[in-house]
Design a protein around this motif. Structure first.
Motif, PDB file in Angstrom:
ATOM      1  N   ASP A   4       0.836  -1.196   0.000  1.00 14.99           N
ATOM      2  CA  ASP A   4       0.000   0.000   0.000  1.00 14.99           C
ATOM      3  C   ASP A   4       0.878   1.257   0.000  1.00 14.99           C
ATOM      4  O   ASP A   4       0.778   2.105   0.887  1.00 14.99           O
ATOM      5  N   PRO A   5       1.782   1.365  -1.003  1.00 21.53           N
ATOM      6  CA  PRO A   5       2.754   2.471  -0.988  1.00 21.53           C
ATOM      7  C   PRO A   5       2.203   3.733  -1.651  1.00 21.53           C
ATOM      8  O   PRO A   5       1.164   3.704  -2.313  1.00 21.53           O
ATOM      9  N   ASP A   6       2.943   4.835  -1.490  1.00 26.43           N
ATOM     10  CA  ASP A   6       2.609   6.063  -2.211  1.00 26.43           C
ATOM     11  C   ASP A   6       2.937   5.928  -3.692  1.00 26.43           C
ATOM     12  O   ASP A   6       2.265   6.510  -4.540  1.00 26.43           O
ATOM     13  N   MET A   7       3.997   5.177  -3.978  1.00 22.54           N
ATOM     14  CA  MET A   7       4.464   5.085  -5.354  1.00 22.54           C
ATOM     15  C   MET A   7       5.223   3.783  -5.584  1.00 22.54           C
ATOM     16  O   MET A   7       5.920   3.303  -4.694  1.00 22.54           O
ATOM     17  N   ILE A   8       5.066   3.236  -6.802  1.00 23.06           N
ATOM     18  CA  ILE A   8       5.946   2.155  -7.241  1.00 23.06           C
ATOM     19  C   ILE A   8       6.711   2.685  -8.446  1.00 23.06           C
ATOM     20  O   ILE A   8       6.109   3.156  -9.416  1.00 23.06           O
ATOM     21  N   VAL A   9       8.031   2.668  -8.349  1.00 20.98           N
ATOM     22  CA  VAL A   9       8.905   3.173  -9.409  1.00 20.98           C
ATOM     23  C   VAL A   9       9.424   1.980 -10.214  1.00 20.98           C
ATOM     24  O   VAL A   9       9.931   1.022  -9.638  1.00 20.98           O
ATOM     25  N   ILE A  10       9.254   2.049 -11.533  1.00 19.32           N
ATOM     26  CA  ILE A  10       9.670   0.934 -12.386  1.00 19.32           C
ATOM     27  C   ILE A  10      10.945   1.299 -13.130  1.00 19.32           C
ATOM     28  O   ILE A  10      10.976   2.291 -13.879  1.00 19.32           O
ATOM     29  N   GLY A  11      11.999   0.534 -12.944  1.00 19.91           N
ATOM     30  CA  GLY A  11      13.262   0.759 -13.631  1.00 19.91           C
ATOM     31  C   GLY A  11      13.735  -0.498 -14.337  1.00 19.91           C
ATOM     32  O   GLY A  11      13.000  -1.471 -14.453  1.00 19.91           O
ATOM     33  N   GLY A  12      14.971  -0.448 -14.819  1.00 23.63           N
ATOM     34  CA  GLY A  12      15.543  -1.594 -15.531  1.00 23.63           C
ATOM     35  C   GLY A  12      15.278  -1.496 -17.021  1.00 23.63           C
ATOM     36  O   GLY A  12      14.460  -0.698 -17.475  1.00 23.63           O
ATOM     37  N   GLY A  13      15.972  -2.309 -17.800  1.00 22.84           N
ATOM     38  CA  GLY A  13      15.922  -2.234 -19.260  1.00 22.84           C
ATOM     39  C   GLY A  13      14.518  -2.321 -19.849  1.00 22.84           C
ATOM     40  O   GLY A  13      14.193  -1.609 -20.814  1.00 22.84           O
ATOM     41  N   VAL A  14      13.665  -3.168 -19.270  1.00 17.80           N
ATOM     42  CA  VAL A  14      12.340  -3.411 -19.852  1.00 17.80           C
ATOM     43  C   VAL A  14      11.517  -2.119 -19.941  1.00 17.80           C
ATOM     44  O   VAL A  14      10.760  -1.912 -20.894  1.00 17.80           O
ATOM     45  N   VAL A  15      11.687  -1.220 -18.975  1.00 14.38           N
ATOM     46  CA  VAL A  15      10.862  -0.011 -18.909  1.00 14.38           C
ATOM     47  C   VAL A  15      11.148   0.943 -20.077  1.00 14.38           C
ATOM     48  O   VAL A  15      10.341   1.821 -20.386  1.00 14.38           O
ATOM     49  N   ASN A  16      12.296   0.728 -20.751  1.00 17.33           N
ATOM     50  CA  ASN A  16      12.608   1.564 -21.913  1.00 17.33           C
ATOM     51  C   ASN A  16      11.973   1.036 -23.200  1.00 17.33           C
ATOM     52  O   ASN A  16      12.255   1.528 -24.289  1.00 17.33           O
TER      53      ASN A  16
END
Lengths: 314, 314
Positions: free
Chosen positions: B252-264
């Motif tokens: 139940d977070p304020d934000m989920i940040v998506i990184g790594g190669g796939v996100v590009n």
């Protein structure tokens, strides 16, 4: 005057459990009465106040540090409100204020899953841990988490909705609208649904001897060797185990405590969960994390509400 | 003398990124060199020390509050050890001690996922949040969590092994030994595996025009309208989205940040993830939790190591 006690109130749709508890979790006085929710909010509030009066009977109110209340949700914990709950008459009702005002003692509210988590952490199986997750499996699957010795609520107070983790994309529809939630595959409700499907099929099973089949009958017939009951149970428990394994891989806790009606179904429950954790978790996680049965049973609510009162006044 | 700076070192199997960073995350000096891991541990350690010397060039060491190092794991963070890592020469090697002794400055170590999490939290997409989860999807799926403003490590330092949550019981075997992990269904490796299965089948797909197919070619051909590539991609991203949704229901977070190669891989990535979160999370959770793309990209490691240095000395 030295604060020696707290009061814990476990407010449920059927019963109200209230106890006077010392700071080590020993119950000094306790009472349980029927909620009789149909009598309305004022009547139920008065019942709660009466139970508190009863357990305070021989104690000076100045010795009481705080009062804790556990209630089904959703709640507005910060403002002391029961927003709404299907089995209680309260709607946007401030349950904290009248209690606080009558006794002039700090009063705290939290939902039943969080309160049970605190109870097991302070007085039950999780005593002495730093990171602990409580998983309760009965009609649904829910839980709570202790992180670095503190209750973790999430940003909107809804953390640990663990029954709604997807464990099988495309699986059965859950009450929440999602498909393949752990709750739709591994809860008491899931066991009952699959048992009734078997009863209404041409399967050969002793479950057909009952006029009504719930999870309890499935546990009993599986124990006696009924193959269909055993298959239903093993399948459901494996999904409960997957939910627990997912939690372990995510929280890397010292302990996961399993409570709720399903855990009383015999050794097969913890054995299956432990096997899934063993199979599905990183070795460094599974070799550290203990899987234990909840210890407080019916008293989890009131002891947990007492734990809430103690922790909030610390 | 006033402490104005920290040093962040991102130690990778291929390159070492080192930066002098002020307390607001502005890079003052930076350098990147090849690791050349085959030259052995002393040579690589000397390379690290050289990069630190270089970025400290015009600065008094007394202005430096701390040095942070991000490294692949497993690590023994408390004792400053790199226990072992496939692409670096270090084995039970104390990386913290020689750095601390040379510069006489507090020096801290943490794994690359945790360091990237801290970087996004302090200087990237997650700035201003209280509860944030960082999910990185490339070859594998990993992550880290900020809880109440602090990095959450779990009891054995292995929290957030989120790529190994089971999202499809009986699904493909994962490198970890489990079946149906999010990583075996939703990572870059999973996309590549399914693409190569398609190339070796009788499916009609432009993926067959390449001598070698990785996730990159699948993204490119899906964009151009190849149906097989699109199907592979949509399927994998839906499993990545399920992993993210499970995290949302749990933290139940304020934000989920998506990184790594796939996100590009284009807009489809975040769109698919957001859709799964929308479909699979409780409304109160999904309406609050923002899903954002990581901002620091290649600098996440060194800025994250700088963030570690800042937070640990606070």
């Amino acid at each position: 005057m030295e604060k020696k006690y707290v009061v814990g109130v476990d407010l449920g749709g059927t019963k109200i459990y209230t106890a006077l508890v010392d700071l080590e979790g020993n119950v000094k006085n306790e009472i349980v009465i029927k909620t009789e929710a149909d009598q309305g909010e004022v009547a139920v509030l008065n019942k709660i106040l009466n139970t508190i009066d009863t357990v305070l009977n021989n104690v000076d109110i100045n010795e009481v540090a705080a009062i804790g209340i556990g209630s089904p949700g959703p709640l507005d914990v910060e403002n002391g409100l029961i927003v709404y709950t299907p089995n209680l008459p309260f709607k946007n009702f401030n349950i904290v204020k009248p209690i606080k005002e009558k006794y002039n003692v700090p009063t705290y509210l939290d939902n039943d899953a969080n309160v049970a988590t605190l109870g097991e952490f302070m007085f039950g199986a999780g005593k002495g841990t730093e990171n602990m997750v409580f998983v309760t499996a009965s009609t649904g699957i829910g839980g709570g988490a202790i992180i670095n010795g503190k209750l973790f609520r999430g940003s909107t107070g809804n953390a640990l909705e663990i029954g709604h983790m997807t464990v099988m994309k495309g699986g059965p529809r859950c009450g929440c609208g999602n498909d393949g939630c752990g709750e739709s595959l591994g809860s008491g409700t899931a066991i009952m649904r699959r048992a009734n499907e078997a009863v209404n099929s041409n399967a050969v099973t002793s479950l057909k001897d009952y006029s009504e089949v719930t999870a309890k009958e499935v546990f009993a017939e599986a124990e006696k060797g009924d193959r269909v009951a055993n298959e239903i149970l093993t399948n459901a428990l494996s999904y409960l185990g997957i939910t627990v394994a997912n939690i372990a891989n995510t929280f890397d806790p010292d302990m996961i405590v399993i409570g709720g009606g399903v855990v009383n179904g015999g050794d097969i429950v913890l054995e299956t969960i432990k096997q899934e954790v063993e199979n599905r978790c990183l070795r460094s996680i599974s070799s550290h994390c203990r899987i234990e049965k909840a210890m407080l049973d019916g008293k989890a609510g009131m002891l947990g509400a007492a734990a809430l009162a103690i922790l909030e006044t610390k």
